[in-house]
Write a protein that holds these residues in place. Sequence first.
Motif, PDB file in Angstrom:
ATOM      1  N   ASN A   1       1.941  -0.636   1.566  1.00 37.19           N
ATOM      2  CA  ASN A   1       1.749  -1.935   0.932  1.00 37.19           C
ATOM      3  C   ASN A   1       2.906  -2.862   1.307  1.00 37.19           C
ATOM      4  O   ASN A   1       4.064  -2.540   1.076  1.00 37.19           O
ATOM      5  N   LYS A   2       2.570  -3.991   1.895  1.00 33.38           N
ATOM      6  CA  LYS A   2       3.567  -4.975   2.334  1.00 33.38           C
ATOM      7  C   LYS A   2       3.649  -6.113   1.314  1.00 33.38           C
ATOM      8  O   LYS A   2       2.962  -7.111   1.430  1.00 33.38           O
ATOM      9  N   ASN A   3       4.455  -5.882   0.269  1.00 36.02           N
ATOM     10  CA  ASN A   3       4.720  -6.882  -0.774  1.00 36.02           C
ATOM     11  C   ASN A   3       3.467  -7.417  -1.448  1.00 36.02           C
ATOM     12  O   ASN A   3       3.412  -8.574  -1.858  1.00 36.02           O
ATOM     13  N   GLY A   4       2.454  -6.587  -1.569  1.00 36.77           N
ATOM     14  CA  GLY A   4       1.230  -6.985  -2.246  1.00 36.77           C
ATOM     15  C   GLY A   4       0.372  -7.955  -1.467  1.00 36.77           C
ATOM     16  O   GLY A   4      -0.621  -8.461  -1.985  1.00 36.77           O
ATOM     17  N   GLU A   5       0.718  -8.213  -0.224  1.00 32.92           N
ATOM     18  CA  GLU A   5      -0.017  -9.192   0.580  1.00 32.92           C
ATOM     19  C   GLU A   5      -0.977  -8.564   1.571  1.00 32.92           C
ATOM     20  O   GLU A   5      -2.020  -9.118   1.882  1.00 32.92           O
ATOM     21  N   LYS A   6      -0.614  -7.392   2.108  1.00 29.80           N
ATOM     22  CA  LYS A   6      -1.475  -6.712   3.076  1.00 29.80           C
ATOM     23  C   LYS A   6      -1.029  -5.261   3.172  1.00 29.80           C
ATOM     24  O   LYS A   6       0.008  -4.880   2.645  1.00 29.80           O
TER      25      LYS A   6
ATOM     26  N   MET B   1       8.657  -5.644  -9.150  1.00 32.56           N
ATOM     27  CA  MET B   1       7.292  -5.160  -9.188  1.00 32.56           C
ATOM     28  C   MET B   1       7.092  -4.132  -8.077  1.00 32.56           C
ATOM     29  O   MET B   1       7.494  -4.346  -6.949  1.00 32.56           O
ATOM     30  N   ALA B   2       6.486  -3.005  -8.429  1.00 34.81           N
ATOM     31  CA  ALA B   2       6.218  -1.950  -7.445  1.00 34.81           C
ATOM     32  C   ALA B   2       4.838  -2.152  -6.826  1.00 34.81           C
ATOM     33  O   ALA B   2       3.860  -2.378  -7.535  1.00 34.81           O
ATOM     34  N   PHE B   3       4.777  -2.058  -5.519  1.00 39.70           N
ATOM     35  CA  PHE B   3       3.512  -2.176  -4.799  1.00 39.70           C
ATOM     36  C   PHE B   3       3.121  -0.788  -4.314  1.00 39.70           C
ATOM     37  O   PHE B   3       3.867  -0.137  -3.594  1.00 39.70           O
ATOM     38  N   ARG B   4       1.971  -0.323  -4.730  1.00 36.10           N
ATOM     39  CA  ARG B   4       1.505   1.029  -4.439  1.00 36.10           C
ATOM     40  C   ARG B   4       0.959   1.153  -3.027  1.00 36.10           C
ATOM     41  O   ARG B   4       0.231   0.304  -2.546  1.00 36.10           O
ATOM     42  N   ASP B   5       1.317   2.252  -2.373  1.00 39.71           N
ATOM     43  CA  ASP B   5       0.771   2.587  -1.067  1.00 39.71           C
ATOM     44  C   ASP B   5      -0.503   3.396  -1.286  1.00 39.71           C
ATOM     45  O   ASP B   5      -0.773   3.864  -2.393  1.00 39.71           O
ATOM     46  N   VAL B   6      -1.284   3.594  -0.223  1.00 37.30           N
ATOM     47  CA  VAL B   6      -2.579   4.251  -0.353  1.00 37.30           C
ATOM     48  C   VAL B   6      -2.747   5.296   0.752  1.00 37.30           C
ATOM     49  O   VAL B   6      -2.424   5.023   1.913  1.00 37.30           O
ATOM     50  N   PHE B   7      -3.252   6.471   0.391  1.00 41.27           N
ATOM     51  CA  PHE B   7      -3.671   7.456   1.375  1.00 41.27           C
ATOM     52  C   PHE B   7      -5.185   7.549   1.300  1.00 41.27           C
ATOM     53  O   PHE B   7      -5.748   7.692   0.212  1.00 41.27           O
TER      54      PHE B   7
END
Length: 167
Positions: free
Chosen positions: A41-46, A1-7
């Motif tokens: 994104n740290k594994n969908g957790e934070k 599963m890919a966890f998206r980063d955010v700008f």
Amino acid sequence: MAFRDVFIGNYFQEFKGKLGIIKDATIVSANQTAKSYLLLNKNGEKFEDVYESYGLGHKGFGFGGVFTDFDNDQDQDLLVNQDFGYKAVPNFLYENEYPWQSFRDASAETGMDLTINAMGSAVGDYNGDGWMDYYVTNIKFNWLMENQGKGKPFVDRAKELGPIIRQ
């Protein structure tokens, strides 16, 4: 599963006063430009803010950004839209330096350091040449920045192509 980063583009550090008094001169002379955020994104957790550690040190009147691969090297680069680019800080195009965890400012060499009131950007290969092109909205005249390929500056084609009308 890919966890998206955010700008997240940021506009002001702080504004005290009524919104009705804000004008161009108020904003630009306030010297309140703010840093943006690059949230990993740290594994969908934070999320962890890695803005400075990834080499993104600019401040400006950020109206957001878009992850994109402008140089076709299969990693996500970053185009940052800046309001008041002609008075304060222009747009940025950051090249992802994968596998290193950093970005390099490629704005000037690519001609993407647009000194406009950039509100947003759309990404696509409008001419089918395999390189991502950018439609950047501006308060008055929008820009269609055509990618000329690796190591070459972008060219604005908006004026010569005009509006595209489909029926």
